[in-house]
Design a protein around this motif. Structure first.
Motif, PDB file in Angstrom:
ATOM      1  N   MET A   1      11.356  -6.299 -34.257  1.00 37.55           N
ATOM      2  CA  MET A   1      11.673  -5.749 -32.927  1.00 37.55           C
ATOM      3  C   MET A   1      12.109  -4.290 -33.055  1.00 37.55           C
ATOM      4  SD  MET A   1      11.208  -7.993 -30.557  1.00 37.55           S
ATOM      5  CE  MET A   1      12.198  -7.376 -29.212  1.00 37.55           C
ATOM      6  N   LEU A   2      11.709  -3.490 -32.059  1.00 37.86           N
ATOM      7  CA  LEU A   2      12.164  -2.106 -32.028  1.00 37.86           C
ATOM      8  C   LEU A   2      13.603  -2.066 -31.518  1.00 37.86           C
ATOM      9  CD1 LEU A   2       9.100  -0.232 -30.459  1.00 37.86           C
ATOM     10  CD2 LEU A   2       9.522  -0.855 -32.822  1.00 37.86           C
ATOM     11  N   PRO A   3      14.373  -1.087 -31.974  1.00 35.82           N
ATOM     12  CA  PRO A   3      15.743  -0.956 -31.444  1.00 35.82           C
ATOM     13  C   PRO A   3      15.710  -0.655 -29.955  1.00 35.82           C
ATOM     14  CG  PRO A   3      15.142   0.940 -32.793  1.00 35.82           C
ATOM     15  CD  PRO A   3      14.064  -0.065 -32.974  1.00 35.82           C
ATOM     16  N   ASP A   4      16.535  -1.345 -29.166  1.00 38.77           N
ATOM     17  CA  ASP A   4      16.526  -1.115 -27.720  1.00 38.77           C
ATOM     18  C   ASP A   4      17.442   0.032 -27.313  1.00 38.77           C
ATOM     19  OD1 ASP A   4      18.851  -2.396 -28.295  1.00 38.77           O
ATOM     20  OD2 ASP A   4      18.635  -3.978 -26.801  1.00 38.77           O
ATOM     21  N   LYS A   5      18.354   0.415 -28.196  1.00 37.27           N
ATOM     22  CA  LYS A   5      19.236   1.552 -27.902  1.00 37.27           C
ATOM     23  C   LYS A   5      19.226   2.495 -29.101  1.00 37.27           C
ATOM     24  CE  LYS A   5      22.383  -1.156 -25.004  1.00 37.27           C
ATOM     25  NZ  LYS A   5      23.781  -1.651 -24.852  1.00 37.27           N
ATOM     26  N   ILE A   6      18.804   3.725 -28.869  1.00 39.77           N
ATOM     27  CA  ILE A   6      18.704   4.724 -29.937  1.00 39.77           C
ATOM     28  C   ILE A   6      19.402   5.999 -29.501  1.00 39.77           C
ATOM     29  CG2 ILE A   6      17.162   6.047 -31.438  1.00 39.77           C
ATOM     30  CD1 ILE A   6      14.960   4.044 -30.838  1.00 39.77           C
ATOM     31  N   SER A   7      20.146   6.599 -30.414  1.00 34.00           N
ATOM     32  CA  SER A   7      20.690   7.934 -30.152  1.00 34.00           C
ATOM     33  C   SER A   7      19.991   8.915 -31.086  1.00 34.00           C
ATOM     34  CB  SER A   7      22.208   7.955 -30.383  1.00 34.00           C
ATOM     35  OG  SER A   7      22.537   7.454 -31.658  1.00 34.00           O
ATOM     36  N   PHE A   8      19.240   9.849 -30.503  1.00 40.60           N
ATOM     37  CA  PHE A   8      18.588  10.892 -31.287  1.00 40.60           C
ATOM     38  C   PHE A   8      19.584  12.038 -31.433  1.00 40.60           C
ATOM     39  CE2 PHE A   8      15.060   8.479 -29.537  1.00 40.60           C
ATOM     40  CZ  PHE A   8      14.226   8.340 -30.640  1.00 40.60           C
ATOM     41  N   VAL A   9      19.910  12.369 -32.676  1.00 39.87           N
ATOM     42  CA  VAL A   9      21.032  13.278 -32.945  1.00 39.87           C
ATOM     43  C   VAL A   9      20.596  14.431 -33.842  1.00 39.87           C
ATOM     44  CG1 VAL A   9      23.386  13.450 -33.824  1.00 39.87           C
ATOM     45  CG2 VAL A   9      22.591  11.293 -32.805  1.00 39.87           C
ATOM     46  N   ASP A  10      21.152  15.604 -33.555  1.00 35.57           N
ATOM     47  CA  ASP A  10      21.010  16.721 -34.482  1.00 35.57           C
ATOM     48  C   ASP A  10      22.318  17.491 -34.491  1.00 35.57           C
ATOM     49  OD1 ASP A  10      18.875  18.404 -36.103  1.00 35.57           O
ATOM     50  OD2 ASP A  10      20.122  19.831 -35.014  1.00 35.57           O
ATOM     51  N   VAL A  11      22.691  18.007 -35.673  1.00 35.60           N
ATOM     52  CA  VAL A  11      23.904  18.824 -35.769  1.00 35.60           C
ATOM     53  C   VAL A  11      23.596  20.129 -36.480  1.00 35.60           C
ATOM     54  CG1 VAL A  11      25.456  16.833 -35.801  1.00 35.60           C
ATOM     55  CG2 VAL A  11      24.634  17.767 -37.970  1.00 35.60           C
ATOM     56  N   GLU A  12      24.309  21.160 -36.112  1.00 33.80           N
ATOM     57  CA  GLU A  12      24.330  22.419 -36.859  1.00 33.80           C
ATOM     58  C   GLU A  12      25.704  22.508 -37.502  1.00 33.80           C
ATOM     59  OE1 GLU A  12      21.599  24.014 -37.179  1.00 33.80           O
ATOM     60  OE2 GLU A  12      20.536  22.898 -35.629  1.00 33.80           O
ATOM     61  N   LEU A  29      20.738  12.556 -27.580  1.00 32.57           N
ATOM     62  CA  LEU A  29      19.972  11.989 -26.470  1.00 32.57           C
ATOM     63  C   LEU A  29      20.033  10.473 -26.608  1.00 32.57           C
ATOM     64  CD1 LEU A  29      18.356  14.779 -27.453  1.00 32.57           C
ATOM     65  CD2 LEU A  29      16.923  14.126 -25.526  1.00 32.57           C
ATOM     66  N   ARG A  30      20.629   9.818 -25.643  1.00 31.82           N
ATOM     67  CA  ARG A  30      20.772   8.354 -25.686  1.00 31.82           C
ATOM     68  C   ARG A  30      19.596   7.725 -24.957  1.00 31.82           C
ATOM     69  NH1 ARG A  30      25.245   4.553 -26.278  1.00 31.82           N
ATOM     70  NH2 ARG A  30      24.698   2.593 -25.246  1.00 31.82           N
ATOM     71  N   VAL A  31      18.893   6.853 -25.679  1.00 31.67           N
ATOM     72  CA  VAL A  31      17.703   6.193 -25.141  1.00 31.67           C
ATOM     73  C   VAL A  31      17.941   4.694 -25.101  1.00 31.67           C
ATOM     74  CG1 VAL A  31      15.269   5.691 -25.564  1.00 31.67           C
ATOM     75  CG2 VAL A  31      16.146   8.004 -25.942  1.00 31.67           C
ATOM     76  N   GLU A  32      17.673   4.088 -23.952  1.00 28.23           N
ATOM     77  CA  GLU A  32      17.798   2.642 -23.812  1.00 28.23           C
ATOM     78  C   GLU A  32      16.506   2.078 -23.261  1.00 28.23           C
ATOM     79  OE1 GLU A  32      21.227   1.580 -21.554  1.00 28.23           O
ATOM     80  OE2 GLU A  32      22.618   2.787 -22.754  1.00 28.23           O
ATOM     81  N   ASN A  33      15.958   1.087 -23.954  1.00 23.08           N
ATOM     82  CA  ASN A  33      14.690   0.473 -23.566  1.00 23.08           C
ATOM     83  C   ASN A  33      13.605   1.530 -23.363  1.00 23.08           C
ATOM     84  OD1 ASN A  33      15.780  -2.200 -23.560  1.00 23.08           O
ATOM     85  ND2 ASN A  33      16.761  -1.709 -21.592  1.00 23.08           N
ATOM     86  N   ASN A  34      13.579   2.475 -24.292  1.00 22.29           N
ATOM     87  CA  ASN A  34      12.579   3.543 -24.343  1.00 22.29           C
ATOM     88  C   ASN A  34      12.658   4.517 -23.167  1.00 22.29           C
ATOM     89  OD1 ASN A  34      11.567   2.379 -26.713  1.00 22.29           O
ATOM     90  ND2 ASN A  34      10.214   1.028 -25.559  1.00 22.29           N
ATOM     91  N   LYS A  35      13.827   4.620 -22.548  1.00 26.55           N
ATOM     92  CA  LYS A  35      14.031   5.584 -21.463  1.00 26.55           C
ATOM     93  C   LYS A  35      15.278   6.421 -21.758  1.00 26.55           C
ATOM     94  CE  LYS A  35      11.853   2.880 -17.784  1.00 26.55           C
ATOM     95  NZ  LYS A  35      12.050   2.254 -16.435  1.00 26.55           N
ATOM     96  N   LEU A  36      15.166   7.711 -21.542  1.00 31.15           N
ATOM     97  CA  LEU A  36      16.294   8.609 -21.740  1.00 31.15           C
ATOM     98  C   LEU A  36      17.307   8.396 -20.624  1.00 31.15           C
ATOM     99  CD1 LEU A  36      17.572  10.955 -23.303  1.00 31.15           C
ATOM    100  CD2 LEU A  36      16.263  12.519 -21.846  1.00 31.15           C
ATOM    101  N   VAL A  37      18.519   7.981 -20.990  1.00 31.19           N
ATOM    102  CA  VAL A  37      19.519   7.647 -19.974  1.00 31.19           C
ATOM    103  C   VAL A  37      20.689   8.631 -19.938  1.00 31.19           C
ATOM    104  CG1 VAL A  37      18.935   5.190 -19.984  1.00 31.19           C
ATOM    105  CG2 VAL A  37      20.716   6.059 -21.539  1.00 31.19           C
ATOM    106  N   ASP A  84      26.955   1.406 -29.796  1.00 29.39           N
ATOM    107  CA  ASP A  84      25.951   0.330 -29.766  1.00 29.39           C
ATOM    108  C   ASP A  84      24.521   0.821 -29.910  1.00 29.39           C
ATOM    109  OD1 ASP A  84      27.971  -1.586 -29.337  1.00 29.39           O
ATOM    110  OD2 ASP A  84      27.966  -1.152 -27.199  1.00 29.39           O
ATOM    111  N   THR A  85      24.338   2.007 -30.480  1.00 26.92           N
ATOM    112  CA  THR A  85      22.975   2.511 -30.663  1.00 26.92           C
ATOM    113  C   THR A  85      22.597   2.541 -32.141  1.00 26.92           C
ATOM    114  OG1 THR A  85      23.598   4.844 -30.909  1.00 26.92           O
ATOM    115  CG2 THR A  85      23.248   4.031 -28.656  1.00 26.92           C
ATOM    116  N   VAL A  86      21.314   2.708 -32.368  1.00 25.61           N
ATOM    117  CA  VAL A  86      20.830   3.022 -33.708  1.00 25.61           C
ATOM    118  C   VAL A  86      20.780   4.541 -33.804  1.00 25.61           C
ATOM    119  CG1 VAL A  86      18.882   2.894 -35.296  1.00 25.61           C
ATOM    120  CG2 VAL A  86      19.497   0.904 -33.913  1.00 25.61           C
TER     121      VAL A  86
END
Length: 473
Positions: A1-12, A29-37, A84-86
């Motif tokens: 299964m794909l993760p349903d909650k993902i946080s795309f992160v970058d730091v400087e 960017l917090r994504v839930e069920n493949n939508k940016l929330v 609760d995200t990946v």
């Protein structure tokens, strides 16, 4: 299964060390069920100097950070975004390591499942020369307004995931993510093929950076397993993170067994001077404590700075140390534990009684009020565990290891490696000089005195070589 909650992160950041450097900007960017929330971005005042090089790359200046919030001030917002995200990032070891350590500094714990988008891109889109973020932008025609700014770089990852990853077959994605979560992240400049082709045998490995610069030399009884472990270590380990960022290639040298790997590692570290082997790399100028009997009959010491220990004088060496400070700390310790005289040990210079005597911690050797025989017994006991051990055999030995078809033998005498042996011989004479190396000594002591599984053949005496070609350099 794909993760349903993902946080795309970058730091400087202010540098490359998650332990010592700090975050200056974060984008999530917090994504839930493949939508940016939800989106989050902020500059962060690191409370430390900002290198002009970092300013040039990011466009962020010290003035920009003066009125920015500290991490402590935005920690709750960041924790909520990540909850609760990946955690997903390009070279996730770097970003996750920094965020985790920032939370640690403010007394909070971060423990999230995470995956690397470099690794994801490699798995789903093989064939590209590079997988760094610039390559992702170019190869997948993704727009990025401000490169090397946290939010914009994180947005690139979300665009790549949404437009190209999610467009693939569900079965392929499920299988890929299942693999991602059980295998270590590879450095950007290494391919999965390079890792999969590594030998699963004993030996030595060398990590190289730009222009063939040696970064690290290591050894293992399973090269593939050990090398993979470098890329799945705790993100708080600064050395592992730096190696992962700089590594460009790997060289392996197989051996028949563990002893051969240990000896080869010691030799290569001295020869190559790799950047991250600090402990072994700095083991050249050895400071030796040499026992000396003075005119009054009390044992004392002299410190001699040597590059090489004469095999004929080994019985005089009381201990080998790496620095003057290490020697002094050691002497103070044994003086306290065995009531030895600070004056006789050279810790304190005085013509009278040492200070320890006035404290009741010296029995008066400095005043000759203690009999030498009693003092010398304590002296010998104090150094007994640190002296170079006597050679436990009447003559040379051969240590053999490995399988029959991959067997390797070492001809050894007085803790010195005299050569490699290809076959069993009862009588050997290498004619080689006995070169005592302290690191080799420690390896052999551990192998011979503590490891009862090794195959040792004692040789009654050395005589003429039956075949000079049976010995290798």
């Amino acid at each position: 299964m794909l993760p349903d909650k993902i946080s795309f992160v970058d730091v400087e950041t202010t540098g490359t060390s998650a332990n010592f450097n700090r975050i200056i900007e974060i984008g999530i960017l917090r994504v839930e069920n493949n939508k940016l929330v939800k989106k989050f971005q902020t500059l962060i005042n690191p409370g430390e100097y900002l290198d002009p090089y970092i300013e040039k790359i990011t466009g962020i200046s010290s003035a920009d950070l003066e009125n920015a919030p500290s991490f402590s001030q935005v920690k709750d917002e960041i924790a909520e975004m990540l909850s609760d995200t990946v955690f997903a990032a390009h070279n996730v070891r770097f970003d996750y390591g920094f965020v985790k350590n920032e939370f640690k500094r403010v007394g909070m714990k971060l423990s999230l499942k995470h995956f690397c988008t470099v690794k994801l891109a490699r798995a789903l889109f093989p064939g590209f020369d590079h997988y760094n973020l610039d390559s992702i932008i170019e190869n997948f025609h993704i727009s990025c307004k401000k490169r090397h700014r946290a939010y914009d770089d994180a947005l690139v990852l979300w665009k790549f995931y949404k437009k190209h990853v999610l467009a693939l077959e569900q079965k392929t994605l499920t299988k890929t993510f299942k693999t991602l979560f059980r295998t270590p992240s590879l450095p950007v400049n290494l391919s999965a093929e390079q890792i999969s082709n590594l030998p699963e045998t004993p030996g030595v490995y060398i990590f190289y950076g730009d222009k063939g610069m040696p970064l690290y030399v290591g050894k293992s009884i399973n090269l593939k397993e050990r090398i993979r472990s470098h890329f799945s270590q705790d993100y708080q380990q600064t050395r592992e993170m730096k190696i992962a960022q700089q590594i460009k290639s790997i060289e392996t040298i197989t051996t028949a067994g563990e002893l051969g790997a240990l000896l080869k590692e010691s030799t290569l570290v001295k020869k190559l001077q790799p950047l991250y082997n600090r402990k072994l790399r700095n083991s050249y100028d050895m400071l030796c404590l040499v026992k000396k009997q003075n005119a009054e009959g009390f044992n004392t010491i002299e410190v001699t700075n040597l590059n090489k220990i004469n095999i004929q004088n080994i019985n005089q060496v009381l201990g080998v140390f790496r620095s003057q400070k290490q020697i002094k700390d050691f002497l103070v310790k044994i003086a306290r534990e065995h009531q030895l005289c600070h004056k006789l040990l050279g810790i304190e210079k005085t013509t009278k009684a040492c200070f320890a005597y006035h404290l009741g911690k010296c029995k008066g050797a400095c005043l000759e009020s203690e009999k030498p025989i009693f003092y010398n017994l304590r002296f010998e006991e104090a150094f007994s565990n640190f002296k170079i051990k006597a050679w436990p055999f009447s003559g040379p030995i051969v240590i053999k290891e490995g399988l029959v078809d991959e067997e390797e033998g070492f001809l050894i005498d007085q803790w010195c490696i005299l050569g490699k042996v290809k076959e069993n011989l009862d009588n050997l004479d290498t004619g080689k000089e006995y070169n005592f190396d302290y690191d080799t000594y420690k390896i052999l002591v551990n192998a011979i005195l503590k490891n009862h599984k090794i195959n040792i053949k004692t040789l009654a005496k050395l005589s003429m070589i039956k075949d000079q070609q049976l010995l290798e350099e």
